[in-house]
Design a protein around this motif. Structure first.
Motif, PDB file in Angstrom:
ATOM      1  N   ARG A 188       0.813  -1.223   0.000  1.00  0.00           N
ATOM      2  CA  ARG A 188       0.000   0.000   0.000  1.00  0.00           C
ATOM      3  C   ARG A 188       0.841   1.265   0.000  1.00  0.00           C
ATOM      4  N   SER A 189       2.058   1.177  -0.473  1.00  0.00           N
ATOM      5  CA  SER A 189       2.920   2.356  -0.497  1.00  0.00           C
ATOM      6  C   SER A 189       2.273   3.480  -1.301  1.00  0.00           C
ATOM      7  N   ARG A 190       2.206   4.640  -0.722  1.00  0.00           N
ATOM      8  CA  ARG A 190       1.683   5.872  -1.303  1.00  0.00           C
ATOM      9  C   ARG A 190       0.162   5.870  -1.456  1.00  0.00           C
ATOM     10  N   ILE A 191      -0.522   4.786  -1.136  1.00  0.00           N
ATOM     11  CA  ILE A 191      -1.984   4.785  -1.231  1.00  0.00           C
ATOM     12  C   ILE A 191      -2.616   5.782  -0.256  1.00  0.00           C
ATOM     13  N   PRO A 192      -2.180   5.874   1.019  1.00  0.00           N
ATOM     14  CA  PRO A 192      -2.792   6.865   1.922  1.00  0.00           C
ATOM     15  C   PRO A 192      -2.690   8.290   1.397  1.00  0.00           C
ATOM     16  N   GLU A 193      -1.535   8.644   0.804  1.00  0.00           N
ATOM     17  CA  GLU A 193      -1.386   9.992   0.269  1.00  0.00           C
ATOM     18  C   GLU A 193      -2.331  10.225  -0.908  1.00  0.00           C
ATOM     19  N   ARG A 194      -2.454   9.208  -1.770  1.00  0.00           N
ATOM     20  CA  ARG A 194      -3.330   9.332  -2.929  1.00  0.00           C
ATOM     21  C   ARG A 194      -4.788   9.475  -2.484  1.00  0.00           C
ATOM     22  N   ARG A 250       4.038  14.614  -8.265  1.00  0.00           N
ATOM     23  CA  ARG A 250       2.768  14.636  -9.010  1.00  0.00           C
ATOM     24  C   ARG A 250       1.587  14.798  -8.059  1.00  0.00           C
ATOM     25  N   LEU A 251       1.623  14.110  -6.910  1.00  0.00           N
ATOM     26  CA  LEU A 251       0.544  14.266  -5.938  1.00  0.00           C
ATOM     27  C   LEU A 251       0.508  15.683  -5.375  1.00  0.00           C
ATOM     28  N   LEU A 254      -1.117  17.813  -7.958  1.00  0.00           N
ATOM     29  CA  LEU A 254      -2.567  17.597  -7.966  1.00  0.00           C
ATOM     30  C   LEU A 254      -3.235  18.291  -6.781  1.00  0.00           C
ATOM     31  N   LEU A 255      -2.605  18.243  -5.636  1.00  0.00           N
ATOM     32  CA  LEU A 255      -3.185  18.899  -4.463  1.00  0.00           C
ATOM     33  C   LEU A 255      -3.173  20.415  -4.639  1.00  0.00           C
ATOM     34  N   ASN A 256      -2.095  20.946  -5.199  1.00  0.00           N
ATOM     35  CA  ASN A 256      -2.054  22.383  -5.481  1.00  0.00           C
ATOM     36  C   ASN A 256      -3.175  22.799  -6.429  1.00  0.00           C
ATOM     37  N   SER A 257      -3.568  21.889  -7.329  1.00  0.00           N
ATOM     38  CA  SER A 257      -4.615  22.210  -8.308  1.00  0.00           C
ATOM     39  C   SER A 257      -5.995  22.284  -7.676  1.00  0.00           C
ATOM     40  N   VAL A 258      -6.139  21.845  -6.430  1.00  0.00           N
ATOM     41  CA  VAL A 258      -7.419  21.996  -5.736  1.00  0.00           C
ATOM     42  C   VAL A 258      -7.670  23.469  -5.408  1.00  0.00           C
ATOM     43  N   GLY A 259      -6.594  24.210  -5.127  1.00  0.00           N
ATOM     44  CA  GLY A 259      -6.736  25.610  -4.735  1.00  0.00           C
ATOM     45  C   GLY A 259      -7.540  26.448  -5.716  1.00  0.00           C
ATOM     46  N   PRO A 260      -7.198  26.437  -7.014  1.00  0.00           N
ATOM     47  CA  PRO A 260      -8.008  27.209  -7.965  1.00  0.00           C
ATOM     48  C   PRO A 260      -9.470  26.781  -8.007  1.00  0.00           C
ATOM     49  N   LEU A 261      -9.748  25.493  -7.795  1.00  0.00           N
ATOM     50  CA  LEU A 261     -11.143  25.034  -7.776  1.00  0.00           C
ATOM     51  C   LEU A 261     -11.899  25.630  -6.595  1.00  0.00           C
ATOM     52  N   VAL A 262     -11.261  25.652  -5.425  1.00  0.00           N
ATOM     53  CA  VAL A 262     -11.916  26.219  -4.239  1.00  0.00           C
ATOM     54  C   VAL A 262     -12.129  27.713  -4.423  1.00  0.00           C
ATOM     55  N   ILE A 317     -10.945  23.353 -13.596  1.00  0.00           N
ATOM     56  CA  ILE A 317     -11.164  21.938 -13.915  1.00  0.00           C
ATOM     57  C   ILE A 317     -10.184  21.484 -14.998  1.00  0.00           C
ATOM     58  N   ALA A 318     -10.018  22.308 -16.035  1.00  0.00           N
ATOM     59  CA  ALA A 318      -9.084  21.954 -17.105  1.00  0.00           C
ATOM     60  C   ALA A 318      -7.657  21.843 -16.569  1.00  0.00           C
ATOM     61  N   HIS A 319      -7.290  22.747 -15.693  1.00  0.00           N
ATOM     62  CA  HIS A 319      -5.958  22.728 -15.085  1.00  0.00           C
ATOM     63  C   HIS A 319      -5.740  21.434 -14.289  1.00  0.00           C
ATOM     64  N   ALA A 320      -6.743  21.032 -13.516  1.00  0.00           N
ATOM     65  CA  ALA A 320      -6.620  19.803 -12.725  1.00  0.00           C
ATOM     66  C   ALA A 320      -6.523  18.575 -13.622  1.00  0.00           C
ATOM     67  N   ARG A 321      -7.314  18.537 -14.693  1.00  0.00           N
ATOM     68  CA  ARG A 321      -7.268  17.404 -15.609  1.00  0.00           C
ATOM     69  C   ARG A 321      -5.900  17.311 -16.295  1.00  0.00           C
ATOM     70  N   GLU A 322      -5.353  18.454 -16.703  1.00  0.00           N
ATOM     71  CA  GLU A 322      -4.047  18.449 -17.354  1.00  0.00           C
ATOM     72  C   GLU A 322      -2.955  17.992 -16.385  1.00  0.00           C
ATOM     73  N   THR A 323      -3.074  18.415 -15.149  1.00  0.00           N
ATOM     74  CA  THR A 323      -2.099  17.987 -14.145  1.00  0.00           C
ATOM     75  C   THR A 323      -2.175  16.482 -13.930  1.00  0.00           C
ATOM     76  N   LEU A 324      -3.385  15.951 -13.866  1.00  0.00           N
ATOM     77  CA  LEU A 324      -3.566  14.519 -13.677  1.00  0.00           C
ATOM     78  C   LEU A 324      -3.003  13.727 -14.857  1.00  0.00           C
ATOM     79  N   ALA A 325      -3.182  14.274 -16.070  1.00  0.00           N
ATOM     80  CA  ALA A 325      -2.694  13.586 -17.270  1.00  0.00           C
ATOM     81  C   ALA A 325      -1.190  13.746 -17.459  1.00  0.00           C
ATOM     82  N   GLY A 326      -0.568  14.639 -16.663  1.00  0.00           N
ATOM     83  CA  GLY A 326       0.872  14.843 -16.793  1.00  0.00           C
ATOM     84  C   GLY A 326       1.257  15.768 -17.908  1.00  0.00           C
ATOM     85  N   ALA A 327       0.257  16.437 -18.526  1.00  0.00           N
ATOM     86  CA  ALA A 327       0.555  17.326 -19.644  1.00  0.00           C
ATOM     87  C   ALA A 327       0.946  18.716 -19.184  1.00  0.00           C
TER      88      ALA A 327
END
Length: 663
Positions: A188-194, A250-251, A254-262, A317-327
C-alpha cells in the motif's frame, strides 16, 4: 463565506437551552464537553491495538513472567496512542520517536525510585523539558508527554533489575505495534497519500455543488479539514523521504490544483448562484481517477463561459485534468523541506526564545512539582497516579484544560467501576488475556469519541497491567479515584486558575492573523509582479487560519463562564471575517478571469484597512480612522469594502470593544 446568524450550528441547541431554562438542565458548556465526537470506526487500528497489547501479556503468562509481559504491553499501549498517521513513513516517526523518548524517561524515573525529594527535583526538571518540547509540533508533543509519563511511572513503581531491562521491554512492545502498523507498507505504499488528495477533490466537488445553497458553510469547513489533512500528510511524507520522488511531486501538483477550484467555487458562491452539474461531475471524475491511479477519459470541451466566475470554474477543472494527465507541470508551490539538521537547529532556536514554550513548560513544572511534593510528604497509596493525572490533563494542545480535568474525573470514576468488576471476578492469568483484548480494541475507537471515553477504557487497562507489577488488587480502586481527583484539583488550581491566560480566549488573535494574511493576499492578487506561487501559499495560509479560528472557537465554548461566554460573543465577528475573506477571494478570481481590476491605490488602501482591522482585534481598541476616498469607486473591491465596514461596525461600538478587550 456567505453566512447569516441562522447558520450557527449551535443556534438550535441555544434555543433548546432557553426552552429548558425553567427546569433543571446542564449548562451548555458542560453539554458540549460531554458530547461524543462522531466519526468512522477505526477497525484496523482496533485490531492492531488488541493484538499488540494482548499478545505480550499472553506470552508473559505462558512463560510464567507476567511482570515482564505487562511491561511489554505498557510499551505497546504507548505505541497504540501514536498509531494515528495514514502515511507509513509518518507512522515510523509517530510511534518510534515518542517511545524512544519515553524509554529514556522510564530509565530516569527508575533511577530515582524511592529517593524522595531527589525524585521531586528530577521530575520537576523533566516536566520543564517535556513542557517546552511539547510546543514544537505533534510528534514533539507526544514525545514530551511520553517522557514525563514514563518518568513518573518509573519513579512510582518498582521496576525489575538491571536498570535497562524495563526500558528495553517497553521498546519491545512499541516495536511490535510498529511492526503491525507497517505490515501492509509494501502493498500500500503511497496509497494513503493518494486517498487524501482524492478526498480533497471529493470535498471540493461537494463545495461546488453547495454553492448558492444553505449547505455551503458545512461543505466549506469540510474542504478546509481535508486540505489541511492532505497537506500535512504530503509535507510530512516529504520531510522524511530520501530525495525527490516523481510520484510524490505529481501528488503535490494535484493537491495544489485543488486551490483554484476552491477559489472558483468561492467566486460563484459570492454571486449567490449554483455551479453546473456537469462541472461538479467532472471534479468527482478527477477524484475517482486520483484514488484509482488512472487518468479520466477525454470529454468534450465545455461551452464557452461568459461570466468571470464561470470561466474560473472551467479553467480550474481543465488545469486539474491536465495535471492529472501529466501534460502540465505545476510549480511546486509548497516548497521542499530543508535538511534535517537545519530544521532541528531552527526548532531548537525557536524553542529557547518562544514565550509560549516557556509559559507552558513553567505551568507543567509547577503542577508536577506540587503533585510530587505532595505525595512525598503525604503517604498516598500508589502515589504516582497523582502526577500521572497531572501529566495527562495538563495538555493545552489537546483541548481545554478545564474540560480535560472534568472528563478525567468522570472517566476515571466510570473506568474504576469496570476495573473493580474485572479485578474482583476475573481470575489472574489466562482469563485476563481476553479481557485485555476487548479493552485494547475499544481504546482507539473510544479515544476518537472524546477524552472522557478514552479515560473510561484506559483506566481499567492500566490498572490490570500495573497490578501485574504491584500485585495490590482491588483494594486500591478507591485510592486510585482519590489520587485522580487530587491530580485534577492541582491542575485546576495551579495550572488553570492561577494563570490569567486561562480566562481569555485566543479567538481574537486567530481572527487577526486571518485578516493579516487576507491583506497580503489582496496585495498579491492585484499586483502583476507577484509570483502566483506566493499567492497560492498565502491563500493556503488563509485556509489554515480559518481552521484555527474554528478550532479555537469550539475549544473555548467548552470552557465554563466567563471564558465560554466571551468566546460565544466572537461568533458574529467570525462570520464577518469569513465574509471579508470570501469576498476578497471572489474579487481576485473575477479579476484573474476577465473582470476589470481595481487600481493599485484601491488595492493598497484595502490592504491597509484590513491591517487596521487586525490590529483592533489584537488590542481590543476600536479601529483607527483612516482617510476615506471622497467617493468609493465601483470596482472589483466594492463587496470587500462593504464587508470590511460591517466588521468595523462590530468593533466600533462599546460592546464590541469590551468583548474584544476581555477576550
Amino acid at each position: 463565506m456567505t453566512m447569516t446568524e441562522h447558520d450557527d450550528p449551535d443556534d438550535g441547541e441555544r434555543a433548546d437551552g432557553a426552552a429548558r431554562s425553567g427546569r433543571l438542565a446542564p449548562p451548555e458548556w458542560l453539554t458540549l464537553t460531554l458530547r461524543a465526537n462522531p466519526g468512522p470506526v477505526p477497525k484496523a487500528a482496533a485490531v492492531r491495538a488488541a493484538i499488540g497489547i494482548a499478545t505480550p501479556l499472553a506470552v508473559g503468562v505462558a512463560i510464567g513472567d507476567s511482570a515482564s509481559g505487562a511491561l511489554v504491553a505498557i510499551g505497546a499501549l504507548g505505541a497504540v496512542f501514536g498509531d494515528t498517521a495514514d502515511a507509513y513513513r509518518l507512522r515510523v516517526l509517530n510511534i518510534a520517536v515518542p517511545q524512544i523518548v519515553g524509554a529514556i524517561g522510564l530509565a530516569l524515573g527508575s533511577w530515582q525510585f524511592g529517593h524522595g525529594w531527589s525524585a521531586v527535583a528530577l521530575l520537576t526538571v523533566v516536566a520543564l523539558v517535556a513542557g517546552m518540547i511539547s510546543t514544537i509540533g505533534a510528534v514533539a508533543s507526544a514525545s514530551g508527554l511520553n517522557l514525563l509519563l514514563m518518568a513518573v511511572i518509573g519513579a512510582g513503581l518498582p521496576m525489575p533489575s538491571p536498570w535497562w531491562r524495563a526500558p528495553m521491554l517497553t521498546l519491545l512492545g512499541a516495536g511490535f505495534v510498529l511492526l503491525l502498523a507497517l505490515l501492509a507498507w509494501p502493498a500500500r505504499s503511497r496509497i494513503p497519500e493518494r486517498v487524501a488528495v482524492a478526498d480533497a477533490y471529493d470535498a471540493t466537488a461537494d463545495l461546488l455543488a453547495s454553492a448558492g445553497t444553505a449547505e455551503w458553510e458545512t461543505a466549506r469547513a469540510e474542504v478546509t479539514l481535508t486540505l489541511n489533512h492532505a497537506y500535512d500528510l504530503l509535507l510530512g511524507r516529504r520531510a522524511v523521504a530520501p530525495g525527490r520522488s516523481r510520484g510524490m511531486s505529481r501528488l503535490v501538483a494535484l493537491l495544489n490544483s485543488v486551490g483554484p477550484l476552491v477559489e472558483a467555487a468561492t467566486a460563484v458562491q459570492a454571486e449567490d448562484r449554483s455551479v453546473g452539474e456537469r462541472d461538479v461531475a467532472a471534479v468527482r471524475e478527477i477524484a475517482a481517477a486520483v484514488r484509482g491511479g488512472t487518468v479520466p477519459a477525454d470529454v468534450p470541451a465545455p461551452a464557452a463561459a461568459t461570466d468571470p466566475a464561470d470561466r474560473a470554474v472551467v479553467a480550474a477543472i481543465a488545469h486539474a485534468r491536465e495535471t492529472l494527465a501529466g501534460a502540465y507541470r505545476t510549480p511546486d508551490r509548497i516548497g521542499r523541506p530543508g535538511a534535517l539538521p537545519e530544521r532541528v537547529a531552527a526548532g531548537a532556536r525557536n524553542l529557547l526564545v518562544s514565550a509560549e514554550s516557556w509559559r507552558y513548560g513553567l505551568r507543567l513544572t509547577l503542577c508536577i512539582g506540587v503533585a510530587q511534593a505532595l505525595v512525598s510528604v503525604v503517604d498516598v497509596p500508589r502515589s504516582y497516579w497523582v502526577p500521572l493525572t497531572v501529566t495527562f490533563v495538563l495538555k493545552p494542545d489537546f483541548g481545554s484544560v478545564f474540560s480535560r480535568a472534568l472528563l478525567r474525573a468522570l472517566g476515571t470514576a466510570a473506568g474504576l467501576v469496570v476495573a473493580g468488576v474485572i479485578l474482583e471476578f476475573v481470575p489472574r492469568g489466562w482469563w485476563e488475556v481476553p479481557v485485555v483484548v476487548v479493552l485494547a480494541a475499544a481504546l482507539p475507537i473510544l479515544s476518537r469519541r472524546g477524552y472522557g471515553y478514552q479515560t473510561a477504557v484506559i483506566t481499567p487497562l492500566i490498572l490490570i497491567l500495573s497490578d501485574l507489577l504491584g500485585h495490590q488488587g482491588v483494594g486500591l480502586l478507591a485510592p486510585r479515584l482519590v489520587d485522580s481527583l487530587i491530580g485534577c484539583a492541582i491542575v485546576l488550581v495551579a495550572g488553570y486558575v492561577l494563570w490569567p491566560e486561562s480566562w481569555h480566549t485566543r479567538v481574537g488573535a486567530r481572527l487577526a492573523t486571518a485578516i493579516e494574511d487576507t491583506a497580503q493576499y489582496i496585495e498579491c492578487a492585484f499586483d502583476e509582479r507577484t509570483d502566483q506561487a506566493a499567492r497560492a501559499r498565502t491563500r493556503r495560509r488563509i485556509y489554515r487560519d480559518l481552521s484555527d479560528v474554528r478550532t479555537e472557537f469550539q475549544r473555548a465554548l467548552g470552557e465554563p463562564p466567563p471564558a465560554g461566554a466571551r468566546a460565544a460573543a466572537w461568533w458574529p465577528l467570525i462570520v464577518a471575517v469569513e465574509r471579508v475573506i470570501d469576498t476578497g477571494t471572489a474579487a481576485a478570481v473575477r479579476t484573474a478571469h476577465g473582470a476589470p481590476p481595481p487600481s493599485p491605490e484601491a488595492a493598497a488602501h484595502m490592504a491597509a484597512e484590513l491591517r487596521v482591522l487586525a490590529a483592533s482585534m489584537r488590542t481590543g481598541e476600536p479601529p483607527a480612522r483612516s482617510a476615506e476616498p471622497a467617493e468609493d469607486p465601483v470596482d472589483a473591491l466594492t463587496d470587500v469594502r462593504r464587508e470590511v465596514r460591517s466588521a468595523r461596525t462590530m468593533l466600533d461600538g462599546p460592546a464590541g470593544a469590551e468583548d474584544a478587550s476581555r477576550s
